[in-house]
Scaffold this active site. Structure first.
Site, PDB file in Angstrom:
ATOM      1  N   LYS A  70      -2.597 114.610  40.226  1.00  0.00           N
ATOM      2  CA  LYS A  70      -2.219 115.350  39.016  1.00  0.00           C
ATOM      3  C   LYS A  70      -2.089 114.335  37.876  1.00  0.00           C
ATOM      4  CE  LYS A  70       1.474 118.649  37.691  1.00  0.00           C
ATOM      5  NZ  LYS A  70       2.692 119.310  38.205  1.00  0.00           N
ATOM      6  N   SER A  88       2.710 124.248  37.796  1.00  0.00           N
ATOM      7  CA  SER A  88       1.907 123.484  36.877  1.00  0.00           C
ATOM      8  C   SER A  88       0.818 122.639  37.534  1.00  0.00           C
ATOM      9  CB  SER A  88       2.810 122.544  36.061  1.00  0.00           C
ATOM     10  OG  SER A  88       3.472 121.629  36.911  1.00  0.00           O
ATOM     11  N   SER A  92       6.186 123.978  41.192  1.00  0.00           N
ATOM     12  CA  SER A  92       4.870 123.650  40.635  1.00  0.00           C
ATOM     13  C   SER A  92       3.834 123.152  41.631  1.00  0.00           C
ATOM     14  CB  SER A  92       5.018 122.606  39.526  1.00  0.00           C
ATOM     15  OG  SER A  92       5.561 123.199  38.385  1.00  0.00           O
TER      16      SER A  92
END
Lengths: 177, 509
Positions: free
Chosen positions: B86, B168, B192
């Site tokens: 990420k 996310s 997330s």
């Protein structure tokens, strides 16, 4: 929980009236199905920020200006943007009010703010206090503990490399005249 | 001009990555070459790179195929594997943006500890994935680089059939679902990793808070941020977890070795995996759950019962207050953490000359953050201001109460607990808790935006099933059941129990 007061650091355990409980065993598939089909509440309760609740929260233009400044954002906003912001802050306050459900007093100002619950091991099980001798020895050892990965040695972080797409320096023009 | 919007449509939709994923998994025999080469191309073009959901790694993407790179990686328990990180996990070889304009030109001078550990274990980093800016969101639509769509569904935005990937860590989950890598790293502040894993049909594991180093993870809310692992293979998740489960003196929130050792011996003593007590928190039985989600929950509990485990209903009342606590803590911590971004020492800075240093910072921050990030910073600063009250302290008290209530439900004594009264009678308590990951499957983009146009709190309350484990720091995994996910939660530190139960459940899927 760690508590910081005038006498130094102490560890204390706050006593809560614990309401959690272990219920019955779901012995059959039917028991499981019944349990899952018997909702105890709804998320709508949290967002049912009805007009009365929203109106009870007062957010003035002065407050909006202060919060924008605190956040280092442009304070030159349109009336529509201000209205949206008032609405967002009011909705947040109605949401936050649920923190005070089941409380005897609804006063949101606490007298003591020296407690802070965190999930950090040393807050709950602090080691033996350091003696002055140990503290001084740690200071002596510091030069051997510097870490280039933390930018603790000269030249280990090069600003120009961190901003390869930018000019390396920002320029501020002095006001003319 | 301040950009504060209660509801923001994405500035631009970038389905190209997802189209590529979709095409790769559906029809291309060797999807890797095209994907990697396209990333190399976009990486050369720094402007269009900003539109991609995955930015290329100059170290690992310059050979002809990923498998060549992986084969030549150092020997270790993850030798031959590939992964995607990420883009709020910093690396030295490419930009680390947090999907924010303000960091779109930021190159970290150091690598995150997790990246170094994976490198040493022989895994190859293929690139960086998209996210909601700084991790703020549940949809991967709040990104400077556009929206990441869900590869499980049609990606034709025009037809209204495209679905969100969740967030996310939506880029990481979509990349795994599209078979781009063996696993991906995400971060989980309030769900997330688990929620996008659930939406994209993959496994998503959030270990105990403090297990995995946060050194090099761009902070959103530091008392909650946890690095997590996404893969379609539970055994890969477990292997990666064992590589990353290390004390790191660079991270002050890292669990010390004595606590880790104590947990190791306790967990192996206390858990008899053939006869567990499985708890069903009644506060998770909300009227908003879809019928499909209830069916999946029922099916997993039935499987556990058939395996010889005991299923019990339990009550954790503070779950109902957990969202209010979470969004008080997270916005306040975000306002503090994001105050460091001023575009002066690093990050995006305006080309317009400013008269005062203060004006420069205001211009950089106003132009550099997206609408959702600005809103959370403003909410955080307001929550912390004297005008609103002492809500941050109150929220930590609710958090402490929630932890104590979970302690009353779990068999295993909390490793931090020094209250002996809590642990007098543990018979009949639970080894794990089981609940759905999300109240429904991934909504379409259209449904998602319609829902939030009514009230931005709609997006926040959908986190009700994932936030309690975040507040209590509990190890929790989301395992896939079709287009839904089921969470297995364990007591603080009982990560292995959670993994062991998940492996069994995935065997009988």
């Amino acid at each position: 929980m760690i508590r910081i007061n005038s006498r130094g650091l102490t560890v204390s355990t706050r006593r809560f009236q614990t309401l959690s409980k272990i219920g019955s065993t779901l012995k059959t598939k039917e028991d499981i199905r019944n349990a899952l089909n018997s909702p105890v509440w709804s998320l709508k309760e949290l967002i049912s920020s009805n007009e009365k609740d929203m109106k009870s929260v007062e957010v003035s233009a002065k407050t909006i200006n202060k919060v924008l400044k605190l956040s280092a954002f442009d304070t030159n906003i349109t009336a529509e943007q201000e209205k949206s912001l008032v609405s967002a802050l009011s909705a947040q306050m109605v949401f936050i009010k649920h923190l005070y459900e089941n409380d005897e007093k609804s006063d949101s100002v606490v007298e003591e703010n020296d407690t802070h619950f965190r999930l950090i091991a040393s807050d709950h099980n602090p080691g033996e206090p350091l003696t002055l001798k140990q503290l001084l020895a740690q200071i002596e050892e510091l030069p051997e503990k510097v870490d280039p990965a933390k930018g603790e040695t000269q030249g280990s972080f090069n600003v120009a490399n961190m901003n390869p797409r930018n000019r390396p320096f920002a320029t501020i023009r002095s006001k003319q005249g | 001009m301040l950009r504060v919007r209660i509801v923001g449509r994405p500035q631009k939709l970038v389905p190209s990555f997802c189209r590529l994923v979709h095409r790769a998994s559906a029809s291309t025999s060797d999807p890797w070459n095209s994907l990697i080469s396209s990333r190399i191309n976009t990486n050369k073009d720094t402007t269009s790179a900003e539109k991609n959901t995955v930015t290329g790694s100059s170290t690992s993407c310059n050979s002809s195929t990923a498998s060549t790179d992986a084969a030549s990686s150092p020997a270790g328990s993850l030798s031959g594997t590939t992964y995607i990180a990420k883009d709020n996990i910093v690396t030295t070889h490419e930009f680390s943006t947090g999907a924010s304009r303000i960091l779109s030109n930021y190159r970290s001078p150091f690598d995150a500890t997790v990246v170094l550990l994976l490198d040493a274990a022989g895994s190859t980093l293929l690139g960086k994935s998209n996210l909601d800016e700084f991790g703020m969101g549940s949809s991967t639509t709040n990104s400077h680089y556009g929206t990441t769509l869900n590869p499980l569904y049609s990606v034709e935005v025009e037809t209204g059939k495209a679905h969100i990937s969740g967030g996310s860590s939506g880029g990481s989950a979509a990349a795994v679902a599209g078979k781009l890598a063996n696993f991906a790293l995400g971060t989980d502040t309030g769900g997330s990793v688990r929620q996008p894993a659930s939406y994209c049909g993959t496994v998503g594991f959030k270990p105990t808070y403090g297990r995995i180093s946060r050194w090099g993870v761009i902070s959103y809310a530091q008392t909650l941020d946890t690095v997590g692992i996404i893969s379609d293979d539970i055994h890969t998740v477990e292997k990666v977890y064992h590589v990353l489960d290390k004390y790191d003196d660079k991270d002050p929130t890292s669990l010390p070795d004595d606590i880790r050792n104590s947990l190791k011996s306790k967990c192996s003593e206390d858990v008899n995996s053939t006869s567990l007590t499985v708890g069903v928190p009644r506060e998770f039985v909300v009227g908003d759950l879809s019928q499909e989600v209830k069916e999946v929950w029922f099916s997993v509990l039935s499987q556990l019962q058939d395996m010889g485990h005991t299923v019990k209903i339990v009550s954790v009342p503070s779950i109902k207050q957990s969202l209010s606590s979470y969004y008080t803590l997270a916005t306040a911590e975000a306002a503090s953490n994001l105050s460091r971004y001023d575009g002066v020492r690093y990050g995006q800075t305006t080309e317009d000359l400013q008269e005062k240093a203060h004006d420069l910072i205001v211009a950089n921050r106003t132009n550099g953050f997206g609408p959702e990030v600005q809103r959370r910073i403003l909410l955080g600063n307001y929550t912390l201001s004297s005008e609103s009250g002492d809500h941050y302290i109150k929220a930590t008290q609710v958090r402490e109460k929630l932890v104590n209530e979970f302690n009353q439900v779990f068999n295993l004594r909390h490793v931090f607990s020094n209250d002996t009264n809590v642990d007098k009678e543990t018979s009949g308590r639970c080894d794990i808790l089981v609940a759905p990951t999300a109240i429904n499957s991934a909504p379409t983009l259209e449904e998602y935006h319609q829902q939030n146009e009514t009230n931005f709190l709609n997006d926040y309350v959908n986190d009700i099933l994932t936030v309690p484990a975040s507040l209590a720091g509990l190890p929790t995994i989301s395992i896939p059941r079709g287009k839904h996910g089921i969470q297995i939660m364990g007591q603080f530190g009982a990560d292995q129990t959670v993994l062991d139960v998940s492996k069994k459940l995935m065997e009988v899927k």
